[in-house]
Design a protein around this motif. Structure first.
Motif, mmCIF file in Angstrom:
data_model
loop_
_atom_site.group_PDB
_atom_site.id
_atom_site.type_symbol
_atom_site.label_atom_id
_atom_site.label_comp_id
_atom_site.label_asym_id
_atom_site.label_seq_id
_atom_site.Cartn_x
_atom_site.Cartn_y
_atom_site.Cartn_z
ATOM 1 N N ALA A 72 47.569 48.535 -8.761
ATOM 2 C CA ALA A 72 46.258 49.026 -9.184
ATOM 3 C C ALA A 72 45.249 48.994 -8.048
ATOM 4 C CB ALA A 72 45.755 48.204 -10.366
ATOM 5 N N ASP A 73 45.303 47.955 -7.226
ATOM 6 C CA ASP A 73 44.360 47.855 -6.112
ATOM 7 C C ASP A 73 44.575 48.981 -5.113
ATOM 8 O OD1 ASP A 73 43.203 45.569 -7.178
ATOM 9 O OD2 ASP A 73 44.471 44.200 -6.035
ATOM 10 N N ALA A 74 45.829 49.282 -4.818
ATOM 11 C CA ALA A 74 46.116 50.371 -3.893
ATOM 12 C C ALA A 74 45.662 51.707 -4.469
ATOM 13 C CB ALA A 74 47.608 50.412 -3.567
ATOM 14 N N LEU A 75 45.870 51.895 -5.761
ATOM 15 C CA LEU A 75 45.430 53.138 -6.400
ATOM 16 C C LEU A 75 43.913 53.297 -6.334
ATOM 17 C CD1 LEU A 75 47.749 53.135 -9.540
ATOM 18 C CD2 LEU A 75 47.748 54.874 -7.743
ATOM 19 N N SER A 76 43.209 52.188 -6.474
ATOM 20 C CA SER A 76 41.740 52.249 -6.446
ATOM 21 C C SER A 76 41.225 52.665 -5.074
ATOM 22 C CB SER A 76 41.142 50.900 -6.842
ATOM 23 O OG SER A 76 41.400 49.919 -5.853
ATOM 24 N N GLY A 77 42.048 52.509 -4.047
ATOM 25 C CA GLY A 77 41.643 52.894 -2.707
ATOM 26 C C GLY A 77 42.038 54.302 -2.323
ATOM 27 N N CYS A 78 42.619 55.045 -3.256
ATOM 28 C CA CYS A 78 43.009 56.433 -2.970
ATOM 29 C C CYS A 78 41.795 57.350 -3.005
ATOM 30 C CB CYS A 78 44.052 56.902 -3.975
ATOM 31 S SG CYS A 78 45.663 56.104 -3.797
ATOM 32 N N PRO A 79 41.859 58.472 -2.309
ATOM 33 C CA PRO A 79 40.740 59.422 -2.312
ATOM 34 C C PRO A 79 40.390 59.910 -3.722
ATOM 35 C CG PRO A 79 42.273 59.945 -0.544
ATOM 36 C CD PRO A 79 42.927 58.884 -1.372
ATOM 37 N N ALA A 80 39.128 60.213 -3.916
ATOM 38 C CA ALA A 80 38.631 60.609 -5.243
ATOM 39 C C ALA A 80 39.303 61.878 -5.746
ATOM 40 C CB ALA A 80 37.119 60.797 -5.191
ATOM 41 N N GLY A 81 39.744 62.737 -4.860
ATOM 42 C CA GLY A 81 40.332 64.004 -5.278
ATOM 43 C C GLY A 81 41.762 63.912 -5.772
ATOM 44 N N TRP A 82 42.399 62.757 -5.614
ATOM 45 C CA TRP A 82 43.774 62.611 -6.074
ATOM 46 C C TRP A 82 43.809 62.239 -7.550
ATOM 47 C CZ3 TRP A 82 46.591 59.206 -1.831
ATOM 48 C CH2 TRP A 82 46.479 59.860 -0.589
ATOM 49 N N GLN A 83 44.856 62.677 -8.228
ATOM 50 C CA GLN A 83 45.127 62.250 -9.595
ATOM 51 C C GLN A 83 46.015 61.007 -9.517
ATOM 52 O OE1 GLN A 83 44.214 63.385 -12.644
ATOM 53 N NE2 GLN A 83 42.905 65.019 -11.868
ATOM 54 N N CYS A 84 45.448 59.851 -9.875
ATOM 55 C CA CYS A 84 46.160 58.583 -9.689
ATOM 56 C C CYS A 84 46.492 57.944 -11.026
ATOM 57 C CB CYS A 84 45.314 57.621 -8.860
ATOM 58 S SG CYS A 84 44.949 58.228 -7.200
ATOM 59 N N HIS A 85 47.738 57.483 -11.143
ATOM 60 C CA HIS A 85 48.195 56.901 -12.402
ATOM 61 C C HIS A 85 48.978 55.622 -12.122
ATOM 62 C CE1 HIS A 85 47.216 60.622 -14.639
ATOM 63 N NE2 HIS A 85 47.521 61.201 -13.486
ATOM 64 N N GLN A 86 48.607 54.554 -12.796
ATOM 65 C CA GLN A 86 49.355 53.312 -12.656
ATOM 66 C C GLN A 86 50.580 53.382 -13.553
ATOM 67 O OE1 GLN A 86 47.226 49.692 -13.529
ATOM 68 N NE2 GLN A 86 48.794 48.398 -12.590
ATOM 69 N N ALA A 87 51.741 53.321 -12.940
ATOM 70 C CA ALA A 87 52.996 53.418 -13.689
ATOM 71 C C ALA A 87 54.126 52.893 -12.836
ATOM 72 C CB ALA A 87 53.284 54.869 -14.092
ATOM 73 N N SER A 88 55.069 52.242 -13.482
ATOM 74 C CA SER A 88 56.291 51.819 -12.811
ATOM 75 C C SER A 88 57.280 52.973 -12.846
ATOM 76 C CB SER A 88 56.896 50.597 -13.515
ATOM 77 O OG SER A 88 58.208 50.364 -13.051
ATOM 78 N N ALA A 89 57.828 53.309 -11.685
ATOM 79 C CA ALA A 89 58.767 54.425 -11.609
ATOM 80 C C ALA A 89 60.011 54.185 -12.447
ATOM 81 C CB ALA A 89 59.161 54.684 -10.159
ATOM 82 N N ALA A 90 60.328 52.920 -12.718
ATOM 83 C CA ALA A 90 61.542 52.582 -13.468
ATOM 84 C C ALA A 90 61.280 52.369 -14.956
ATOM 85 C CB ALA A 90 62.187 51.329 -12.875
ATOM 86 N N ASP A 91 60.049 52.614 -15.409
ATOM 87 C CA ASP A 91 59.692 52.463 -16.824
ATOM 88 C C ASP A 91 59.588 53.847 -17.450
ATOM 89 O OD1 ASP A 91 57.989 52.294 -19.233
ATOM 90 O OD2 ASP A 91 57.715 50.189 -18.667
#
Length: 248
Positions: free
Chosen positions: A35-54
């Motif tokens: 979540a912390d890494a996602l919060s640092g992504c650029p505003a224009g990206w569509q960011c979703h917290q999810a486990s790739a294996a879930d």
């Protein structure tokens, strides 16, 4: 505007991929568990917290996607560094789940979107561990070999629908994740971090680690029209690994 989805796209190789695709003019979607890494992504990206294996979490992300041009199934973990007889089954399963099942789930949900559109490109992140045996890295190597088998099958199944699939095999990539691998391997082998580092570098023709941007550049190329007839291929970006461990 074309759309790319990158799993584990908020840091490391995935972040480099996302930045490279943004420069190339893509709409960028990323998933990540951090979540912390996602919060640092650029505003224009569509960011979703999810486990790739879930599967439930990945299905929820794909439910929001009506079209997809490019998938970079990049999520992975290093897994344990130990001899086979010292690896716990739970640690084996955890490593294989993220590296292999994560790629499978992303492809599973991307395939119908691309088949309907009659085009698309899927790139799976394997590893040079998917090309050689790696001492003390059995679950990781096994999963990365399997990723290549998955990619070859995707290329055959999806090719008739205009969808391509390829795998990138990074070598030793500079960054925090590799530093963790070096530390664990040094501990397991009774060596120093620098000795392990030099061993990895000495096992390549270029005598060097690679940068995350090198992997990202290849991912953008494989998604491009210039690679329109490149499918089912395993492409190492590693400075040419001659031997994964020249000390043995």
């Amino acid at each position: 505007m074309k759309r790319v989805l990158i799993t584990a796209g908020a840091g490391g190789i995935g972040r480099a991929m996302a930045e490279a695709f943004e420069v190339a003019g893509y709409e960028v979607w990323v998933t990540d568990v951090d979540a912390d890494a996602l919060s640092g992504c650029p505003a224009g990206w569509q960011c979703h917290q999810a486990s790739a294996a879930d599967e439930d979490q990945m299905a929820a992300v794909f439910a929001q996607i009506d079209r997809l041009d490019v998938l970079c199934a990049n999520a992975g973990v290093a897994g344990p560094t130990a001899l086979v007889e010292d690896i716990e089954l739970a640690d084996w399963r955890s490593c294989v789940s993220v590296n292999l099942e994560g790629a499978f789930l992303a492809a599973k949900y991307a395939a119908p979107l691309m088949k309907e559109a009659g085009r698309g490109a899927i790139t799976l992140t394997s590893s040079t561990a998917g090309l050689f045996g790696y001492p003390n890295r059995a679950p990781y190597a096994a999963a990365k070999w399997a990723v290549i088998g998955l990619m070859k099958t995707l290329a055959m199944e999806l090719g008739p629908f205009g969808v391509r699939a390829n795998a990138i095999c990074p070598g030793a990539v500079e960054g925090p994740r590799m530093e963790g691998v070096l530390a664990r391997e040094a501990d397991a082998k009774g060596m120093t971090r620098d000795e392990v580092y030099r061993g990895y570098a000495a096992g390549t023709s270029m005598r060097s680690f690679v940068e995350a941007s090198d992997i990202a550049d290849m991912a953008v190329f494989l998604a491009s029209d210039q690679a329109r007839m490149v499918s089912g291929q395993v492409i190492a970006v590693d400075g040419h690994t001659e031997n994964p461990d020249p000390r043995i």
